[in-house]
Design an enzyme around this catalytic site. Sequence first.
Site, PDB file in Angstrom:
ATOM      1  N   ASP A 111       0.740  -1.399   0.116  1.00 43.83           N
ATOM      2  CA  ASP A 111      -0.124  -0.232   0.077  1.00 43.83           C
ATOM      3  C   ASP A 111       1.021   1.095  -0.021  1.00 43.83           C
ATOM      4  O   ASP A 111       1.732   1.691  -0.108  1.00 43.83           O
ATOM      5  CB  ASP A 111      -0.885   0.158   1.104  1.00 43.83           C
ATOM      6  CG  ASP A 111       0.136   0.155   2.932  1.00 43.83           C
ATOM      7  OD1 ASP A 111       0.793  -1.073   2.446  1.00 43.83           O
ATOM      8  OD2 ASP A 111      -0.675   0.589   3.451  1.00 43.83           O
ATOM      9  N   GLU A 153       0.150  -1.167   5.055  1.00 46.29           N
ATOM     10  CA  GLU A 153       0.991  -1.526   6.551  1.00 46.29           C
ATOM     11  C   GLU A 153       1.301   0.092   6.481  1.00 46.29           C
ATOM     12  O   GLU A 153       0.988   0.568   8.302  1.00 46.29           O
ATOM     13  CB  GLU A 153       2.534  -1.412   5.389  1.00 46.29           C
ATOM     14  CG  GLU A 153       3.457  -0.809   6.371  1.00 46.29           C
ATOM     15  CD  GLU A 153       4.269   0.497   6.909  1.00 46.29           C
ATOM     16  OE1 GLU A 153       5.114   0.755   7.407  1.00 46.29           O
ATOM     17  OE2 GLU A 153       4.078   1.559   5.516  1.00 46.29           O
TER      18      GLU A 153
END
Length: 498
Positions: free
Chosen positions: A87, A153
């Site tokens: 991400d 994350e």
Amino acid sequence: MQVTNENNKKVLKELPSPKNVFEYFLALCEIPRCSGNMKGIRDALVKFGEEKEIETKVDEIGNVLFRKPGTKGLEDKPSVCLQVHMDMVGTKDEGLNFNFETDPIQTKIENGWLTAEGTTLGADNGIGIAFGLAVLTEEFEHGPIELLCTVDEETTMEGAFKVETEDFIKSKFMINVDSEEDAAICFGSAGGFERIFKLPLERIEKIPEGCTQVNLYLHELLGGHTGVQIHENRANANKWMIRMVLAATSTEFLISSYTGGHAKNAIPSSCKVSVLVEEEKADKFMDLIQEMHGKLMEEFFVIETKGVVLEIEAAKPTAEGALTIESTVQMLDFIHAIPHGVMRMSPEVEGLVESSQSVSIVKIVENALEILVFARSSSYSQLKILDQQLGSIASLSGAEYIKKDGSDFPPWEPMLRDNLLLESMKTAFKKIYKKEPHCYAIHAGLECSIIQDKYDGMIPLSIGPTITDPHSPQEKLEISTVETCYKLLKETLVTIAK
């Protein structure tokens, strides 16, 4: 995985070696992958594995793991897991017509740096994924290699927290490719937590007669990453706004709406507030706001170089309600009381921020003020102290203090002795850079500590090319460092297999 966007195709032609790394990265720029929207990038990675005939696994939470066997004769050498996250943080310049759910990131080259047109670039951590994909598809001598791509994350670290542990990762060594400083080796990082305050507020449902609505919009602050730029004393839009509004309390206004900040790990760069004030006091209110804004501009003129913008608009009331005068005052005092910034420098590592906290997101939701505070520290005891202090503020203010499930993550404590991975990387470093490596710990949080905690005995390190201003539209990737860092990664894999 190919580049299809015409703008990015042109950029790719201008980029130097390693072409395969840059091609993978620019292809990733075309895949929506902001935190919480992992399907597109996950599907693309699984398809990549299938097309390249690489062993690919997906665990229950959605992490993707690739396995590549060692080259002939090196199959039994120590396995190394490269670790990245899928991400990115999606932020953009105010007013830019861009949708992170559908639009490809438009890249450009500026003075040796790769950046984007008005948005985050996503080099954090897209360039790490690109490194991993390139390693999987290049031919060179190495032992067994794994590539772990985790989900979310930047928000919850849920991928790391819930990574499968039943023989999912087979490697003892792990190289995280999520650092942002070339020619350096990271051996430790901070732990952290996020907490949410909920302060009950009282409202008046009927707007008083003879009021003017004043809308304040503060934007174009630098913002930045709370783990990377917190020590630079960049302005927090929430704190800036509160100081302005507190300076105008003599006009006895009522707050009708408030929203500031966009992500837990980003220093707030914008804030919007609407207030209701008696018509005859509106000009005085705006004068006091402008006066304090001017003082803040003087305080931060050396730091806030982008050009802070304050828009003030007086208009007919459109708000359906507002806070009482008592709740307005209580809300302002509460936001003002929560500390933001560096709490303590490391007593052991010169120049390292040990502990900090950020007043990251502030908003009024129905009849409550919600504040998200994100704290970091490389010390377990200091994390506990920060938590206790924030809890005390909540208790004194009558606010609910909420621990978000899964938000706490441990510090990654250095292992400097008897570390084969570190010695191998130091050897590789000296070969590539022709000098001794700079080894350091960081204040930002990495997934290393969480995964290490789940796989007892795992030894991590972290590297990465130089990235500046992550999590902001000013994010840049230094092009020349991509080649040197990638060479370091490959040479480390070669060295540890010898």
